[in-house]
Motif scaffolding. Structure first.
Motif, PDB file in Angstrom:
ATOM      1  N   SER A  43       0.816  -1.223   0.000  1.00 56.99           N
ATOM      2  CA  SER A  43       0.000   0.000   0.000  1.00 56.99           C
ATOM      3  C   SER A  43       0.852   1.276   0.000  1.00 56.99           C
ATOM      4  CB  SER A  43      -0.936   0.003   1.219  1.00 56.99           C
ATOM      5  OG  SER A  43      -0.169  -0.133   2.383  1.00 56.99           O
ATOM      6  N   ILE A  44       2.056   1.186   0.535  1.00 57.72           N
ATOM      7  CA  ILE A  44       2.942   2.371   0.524  1.00 57.72           C
ATOM      8  C   ILE A  44       3.847   2.235  -0.688  1.00 57.72           C
ATOM      9  CG2 ILE A  44       4.671   3.701   1.811  1.00 57.72           C
ATOM     10  CD1 ILE A  44       3.629   2.139   4.339  1.00 57.72           C
ATOM     11  N   GLY A  45       3.679   3.101  -1.649  1.00 57.88           N
ATOM     12  CA  GLY A  45       4.389   2.929  -2.918  1.00 57.88           C
ATOM     13  C   GLY A  45       5.862   3.276  -2.818  1.00 57.88           C
ATOM     14  N   GLU A  51      15.980   7.255 -12.177  1.00 54.60           N
ATOM     15  CA  GLU A  51      16.042   6.502 -13.433  1.00 54.60           C
ATOM     16  C   GLU A  51      17.337   6.739 -14.199  1.00 54.60           C
ATOM     17  OE1 GLU A  51      12.104   7.292 -15.263  1.00 54.60           O
ATOM     18  OE2 GLU A  51      11.520   5.531 -14.101  1.00 54.60           O
ATOM     19  N   ALA A  52      18.201   7.619 -13.682  1.00 52.69           N
ATOM     20  CA  ALA A  52      19.501   7.837 -14.336  1.00 52.69           C
ATOM     21  C   ALA A  52      20.590   7.350 -13.391  1.00 52.69           C
ATOM     22  CB  ALA A  52      19.707   9.313 -14.652  1.00 52.69           C
ATOM     23  N   THR A  53      21.622   6.744 -13.943  1.00 49.75           N
ATOM     24  CA  THR A  53      22.648   6.121 -13.109  1.00 49.75           C
ATOM     25  C   THR A  53      24.036   6.637 -13.490  1.00 49.75           C
ATOM     26  OG1 THR A  53      22.753   4.305 -14.697  1.00 49.75           O
ATOM     27  CG2 THR A  53      21.309   3.997 -12.810  1.00 49.75           C
ATOM     28  N   GLY A 348      21.809   9.103  -6.318  1.00 50.59           N
ATOM     29  CA  GLY A 348      20.991   8.359  -5.349  1.00 50.59           C
ATOM     30  C   GLY A 348      21.253   6.861  -5.416  1.00 50.59           C
ATOM     31  N   LEU A 349      21.159   6.313  -6.609  1.00 52.95           N
ATOM     32  CA  LEU A 349      21.365   4.866  -6.741  1.00 52.95           C
ATOM     33  C   LEU A 349      22.830   4.510  -6.482  1.00 52.95           C
ATOM     34  CD1 LEU A 349      19.082   4.203  -9.846  1.00 52.95           C
ATOM     35  CD2 LEU A 349      18.577   3.689  -7.466  1.00 52.95           C
ATOM     36  N   TYR A 350      23.722   5.410  -6.860  1.00 53.10           N
ATOM     37  CA  TYR A 350      25.147   5.176  -6.583  1.00 53.10           C
ATOM     38  C   TYR A 350      25.374   5.020  -5.075  1.00 53.10           C
ATOM     39  CZ  TYR A 350      29.856   6.362  -5.302  1.00 53.10           C
ATOM     40  OH  TYR A 350      31.081   6.337  -4.684  1.00 53.10           O
TER      41      TYR A 350
HETATM   42  C1  LIG Z   1      12.878  13.837  -7.469  1.00 57.77           C
HETATM   43  C2  LIG Z   1      13.881  12.732  -7.362  1.00 57.77           C
HETATM   44  C3  LIG Z   1      14.595  12.345  -8.486  1.00 57.77           C
HETATM   45  C4  LIG Z   1      15.566  11.340  -8.382  1.00 57.77           C
HETATM   46  N1  LIG Z   1      16.319  11.009  -9.474  1.00 57.77           N
HETATM   47  C5  LIG Z   1      17.335  10.121  -9.339  1.00 57.77           C
HETATM   48  C6  LIG Z   1      18.152   9.763 -10.448  1.00 57.77           C
HETATM   49  O1  LIG Z   1      17.958  10.214 -11.574  1.00 57.77           O
HETATM   50  N2  LIG Z   1      19.158   8.894 -10.233  1.00 57.77           N
HETATM   51  C7  LIG Z   1      19.393   8.330  -9.012  1.00 57.77           C
HETATM   52  O2  LIG Z   1      20.347   7.569  -8.873  1.00 57.77           O
HETATM   53  N3  LIG Z   1      18.602   8.613  -7.961  1.00 57.77           N
HETATM   54  C8  LIG Z   1      17.591   9.478  -8.095  1.00 57.77           C
HETATM   55  N4  LIG Z   1      16.783   9.732  -7.031  1.00 57.77           N
HETATM   56  C9  LIG Z   1      16.945   8.954  -5.804  1.00 57.77           C
HETATM   57  C10 LIG Z   1      16.279   7.580  -6.001  1.00 57.77           C
HETATM   58  O3  LIG Z   1      14.953   7.757  -6.433  1.00 57.77           O
HETATM   59  C11 LIG Z   1      16.298   6.775  -4.719  1.00 57.77           C
HETATM   60  O4  LIG Z   1      17.589   6.775  -4.192  1.00 57.77           O
HETATM   61  C12 LIG Z   1      15.899   5.333  -4.999  1.00 57.77           C
HETATM   62  O5  LIG Z   1      14.705   5.255  -5.717  1.00 57.77           O
HETATM   63  C13 LIG Z   1      15.791   4.528  -3.722  1.00 57.77           C
HETATM   64  O6  LIG Z   1      14.622   4.799  -3.039  1.00 57.77           O
HETATM   65  P1  LIG Z   1      14.321   3.931  -1.739  1.00 57.77           P
HETATM   66  O7  LIG Z   1      14.304   2.496  -2.119  1.00 57.77           O
HETATM   67  O8  LIG Z   1      15.231   4.359  -0.676  1.00 57.77           O
HETATM   68  O9  LIG Z   1      12.874   4.420  -1.338  1.00 57.77           O
HETATM   69  P2  LIG Z   1      11.394   4.065  -1.987  1.00 57.77           P
HETATM   70  O10 LIG Z   1      11.456   3.846  -3.457  1.00 57.77           O
HETATM   71  O11 LIG Z   1      10.528   5.140  -1.471  1.00 57.77           O
HETATM   72  O12 LIG Z   1      11.051   2.697  -1.319  1.00 57.77           O
HETATM   73  C14 LIG Z   1      10.603   2.607   0.013  1.00 57.77           C
HETATM   74  C15 LIG Z   1      10.089   1.208   0.259  1.00 57.77           C
HETATM   75  O13 LIG Z   1       9.771   1.078   1.635  1.00 57.77           O
HETATM   76  C16 LIG Z   1       8.520   0.476   1.760  1.00 57.77           C
HETATM   77  N5  LIG Z   1       7.914   0.870   3.032  1.00 57.77           N
HETATM   78  C17 LIG Z   1       7.778   2.126   3.536  1.00 57.77           C
HETATM   79  N6  LIG Z   1       7.144   2.067   4.728  1.00 57.77           N
HETATM   80  C18 LIG Z   1       6.898   0.745   4.963  1.00 57.77           C
HETATM   81  C19 LIG Z   1       6.255   0.026   6.000  1.00 57.77           C
HETATM   82  N7  LIG Z   1       5.719   0.638   7.068  1.00 57.77           N
HETATM   83  N8  LIG Z   1       6.155  -1.325   5.888  1.00 57.77           N
HETATM   84  C20 LIG Z   1       6.691  -1.982   4.831  1.00 57.77           C
HETATM   85  N9  LIG Z   1       7.309  -1.352   3.824  1.00 57.77           N
HETATM   86  C21 LIG Z   1       7.399  -0.004   3.896  1.00 57.77           C
HETATM   87  C22 LIG Z   1       7.728   0.954   0.541  1.00 57.77           C
HETATM   88  O14 LIG Z   1       6.650   0.096   0.270  1.00 57.77           O
HETATM   89  C23 LIG Z   1       8.827   0.860  -0.517  1.00 57.77           C
HETATM   90  O15 LIG Z   1       8.922  -0.465  -0.992  1.00 57.77           O
HETATM   91  C24 LIG Z   1      15.785  10.703  -7.132  1.00 57.77           C
HETATM   92  C25 LIG Z   1      15.011  11.050  -6.021  1.00 57.77           C
HETATM   93  C26 LIG Z   1      14.075  12.062  -6.127  1.00 57.77           C
HETATM   94  C27 LIG Z   1      13.284  12.434  -4.905  1.00 57.77           C
END
Ligand SMILES: Cc1cc2nc3c(=O)[nH]c(=O)nc-3n(C[C@H](O)[C@H](O)[C@H](O)COP(=O)(O)OP(=O)(O)OC[C@H]3O[C@@H](n4cnc5c(N)ncnc54)[C@H](O)[C@@H]3O)c2cc1C
Length: 506
Positions: A43-45, A51-53, A348-350
């Motif tokens: 439910s929490i997306g 999308e760029a690395t 971010g991904l790095y």
């Molecule tokens: C505007 C923007 C642009 C970006 N562009 C780039 C880019 O071009 N290149 C790049 O390298 N990085 C980029 N980033 C960074 C990149 O998007 C993130 O580093 C990467 O997507 C990792 O996200 P995450 O997995 O930490 O978080 P999320 O994708 O938010 O994942 C969080 C996860 O935690 C889960 N979760 C949360 N709460 C709970 C709970 N209570 N119980 C169970 N599960 C839970 C969710 O369901 C989800 O699966 C960008 C970020 C932003 C904000």
């Protein structure tokens, strides 16, 4: 206490699944050394951007042991060989590239000095790298028929963020990572503060020795439960919002998929443009101090043109900064839960890859973990500081004065002290290899030079011998490789179409 071997990753975005996939291949390659479980909410997306690395992603994918062709098919990936910056220095300045490639250099690297002593009529990047020309010509960094991950030219990818996480999930689960879809609602802690288990809405109690918080900006374990410190970078990086859209290819770039990311400076921030095989990802990163969310969306749509009519725009809020103790107690924050620096250089991904690798290198198999966590935190802290300076530089060297935003970012108090120290030094000598001690850094002096000279950074008078004010010399190897590339490298869209077995980009 028994040896740590049960790992629970909470969160299934890119951070969760990169960590799971990498850790599984690095630590369970020959025999199973850790039991990895990942729980994610339906439910929490996910954040759905990212999308760029940068090129290090290729080593990670190779270490995980996946086929590049399959990865590209599953994630709609295209190649990236540079970032193109438009309108950063001045509006209509012609732009400049930060390419991944640079010609081999001698130990004493005179390229920057030579260019500074010329009339600068050719952009610096074009005198040391073939990738600005390849980018302009829309060429692929890989030749047809070359092996997976094989190319004489460095490259990274643009890819669909959701499909990337799904792909790593499928691979990881097939290879033994346990996976639950459930919401984590409670965290149980021991008296010493260590996390002992997470409880879910569906009634699970998941225990582990080491917990990895990949819950994104929620930072459920590291931030909310352990209340770890957060160092805010908002003083130096003013952007804290984004509005993002997925734009199909239509008449806009017929038959083209740009082999580079474009970062165009707009009135109060900048717009990314990332070409995947079947759509583009675009977004406006801006500062809420200066621009409302509605105005930002209007500007993004106006910049894109009429073809965005009816397309959904997603609004995102973020806080720039990092947790200086991402490994606290028996919990490590990786991904957005541990920090975020705005995405101008796709770091971010790095940072996730880097944290996953560093954690495996410092994995706490024994009872005493403090030396490992201390070093892990130091290393991650250096990465964040390094990237903060590098991103900060793109803003503070601007000469734009068309809005309050651009006037503000140039102010002295908006520049980090460590970046000011670099600028002060580089007024007396162009950047070179020995300016940096840290062998783990992402951005070398070469990357700094691409940005500095793209933004017209000047050395002090009299520091360099007088130049003859002639056009910069483009070395024969650069000229020859550009010429050879024109006949030997496929057009990017053609390479992708051939790899995927279908027409892309149109
Ligand atoms: C505007 C923007 C642009 C970006 N562009 C780039 C880019 O071009 N290149 C790049 O390298 N990085 C980029 N980033 C960074 C990149 O998007 C993130 O580093 C990467 O997507 C990792 O996200 P995450 O997995 O930490 O978080 P999320 O994708 O938010 O994942 C969080 C996860 O935690 C889960 N979760 C949360 N709460 C709970 C709970 N209570 N119980 C169970 N599960 C839970 C969710 O369901 C989800 O699966 C960008 C970020 C932003 C904000």
């Amino acid at each position: 206490m028994s040896a740590i071997k049960k790992v629970l990753i909470v969160g299934g975005g890119s951070a969760g699944w990169i960590t799971a996939a990498y850790m599984n291949s690095a630590l369970n390659g020959r025999k199973t050394m850790v039991e990895i479980t990942l729980v994610e909410s339906a439910s929490i997306g996910r954040i759905g951007v990212g999308e760029a690395t940068v090129p290090t992603i290729r080593q990670v994918l190779q270490s995980v042991g996946i086929s590049e062709t399959e990865f590209m098919k599953k994630t709609d990936a295209s190649f990236k060989q540079a970032i193109r910056f438009d309108d950063w220095h001045r509006i209509g300045d012609g732009g400049y590239y930060h390419p991944f490639q640079r010609r081999p250099m001698a130990r004493i690297d005179r390229a920057g000095a030579d260019w500074l002593m010329s009339d600068r009529s050719v952009p610096y990047a074009e005198t040391v790298s073939v990738q600005p020309a390849f980018s302009d010509l829309g060429l692929s960094p890989r030749m047809g028929g070359s092996k997976d991950f094989g190319s004489p030219f460095p490259y990274a990818y643009h890819m669909d963020a959701e499909k990337f996480a799904d792909y790593l999930r499928d691979i990881s689960v097939t290879r033994g990572v346990a996976h639950y879809i459930d919401d984590v609602t409670d965290i149980e802690q021991a008296e010493n503060g260590d996390i002992t288990a997470v409880k879910t809405k569906g009634g699970l109690s998941l225990e582990a020795d080491l917990f990895i918080d990949c819950t994104g900006f929620a930072s459920l374990l590291s931030g909310k439960t352990l209340d770890t410190d957060f160092t805010d970078y908002g003083q130096w990086l003013l952007c804290d919002r984004a509005v993002a859209m997925r734009v199909p290819y239509d008449a806009y770039y017929p038959g083209e998929v740009k082999p580079y990311t474009t970062a165009t400076a707009l009135s109060h921030g900048w717009k990314w443009d990332i070409g995947l095989t079947d759509r583009r990802g675009v977004g406006y990163v801006y500062s809420s101090q200066f621009l409302s969310d509605d105005e930002a969306e209007t500007q993004l749509r106006a910049h894109e043109g009429a073809h965005t009519e009816g397309l959904e725009a997603r609004r995102l809020k973020f806080r720039v900064g990092m947790r200086p103790q991402p490994w606290t107690k028996n919990c490590v924050a990786i991904g957005l839960s541990g920090g975020f620096i705005e995405p101008l250089e796709s770091t971010g991904l790095y940072l996730i890859e880097f944290a996953a690798i560093t954690l495996c290198e410092h994995f706490p198999f024994g009872e005493i973990t403090e030396p490992l966590s201390k070093r892990f935190n130091e290393i991650m802290g250096s990465r964040y500081s390094e990237i903060l300076d590098f991103i900060n530089m793109h803003y503070c060297l601007t000469k734009r004065d068309d809005t309050d935003f651009w006037r503000e970012v140039q102010k002295d108090e908006r520049i980090t002290d460590s970046l000011k120290a670099k600028f002060d030094f580089w007024r007396f000598k162009p950047p070179s290899h020995s300016d940096f001690d840290d062998q783990l850094r992402l951005f070398s002096h070469q990357s700094y030079e691409y940005i500095l000279y793209g933004m017209d950074f000047q050395v002090a008078d009299g520091v360099l011998p007088p130049g003859d004010n002639a056009p910069p010399l483009i070395p024969a190897d650069v000229r020859n490789i550009v010429e050879a590339g024109k006949t030997r490298l496929p057009r990017h869209a053609d390479f992708l179409s051939q790899t995927l077995g279908r027409r892309v980009g149109a």
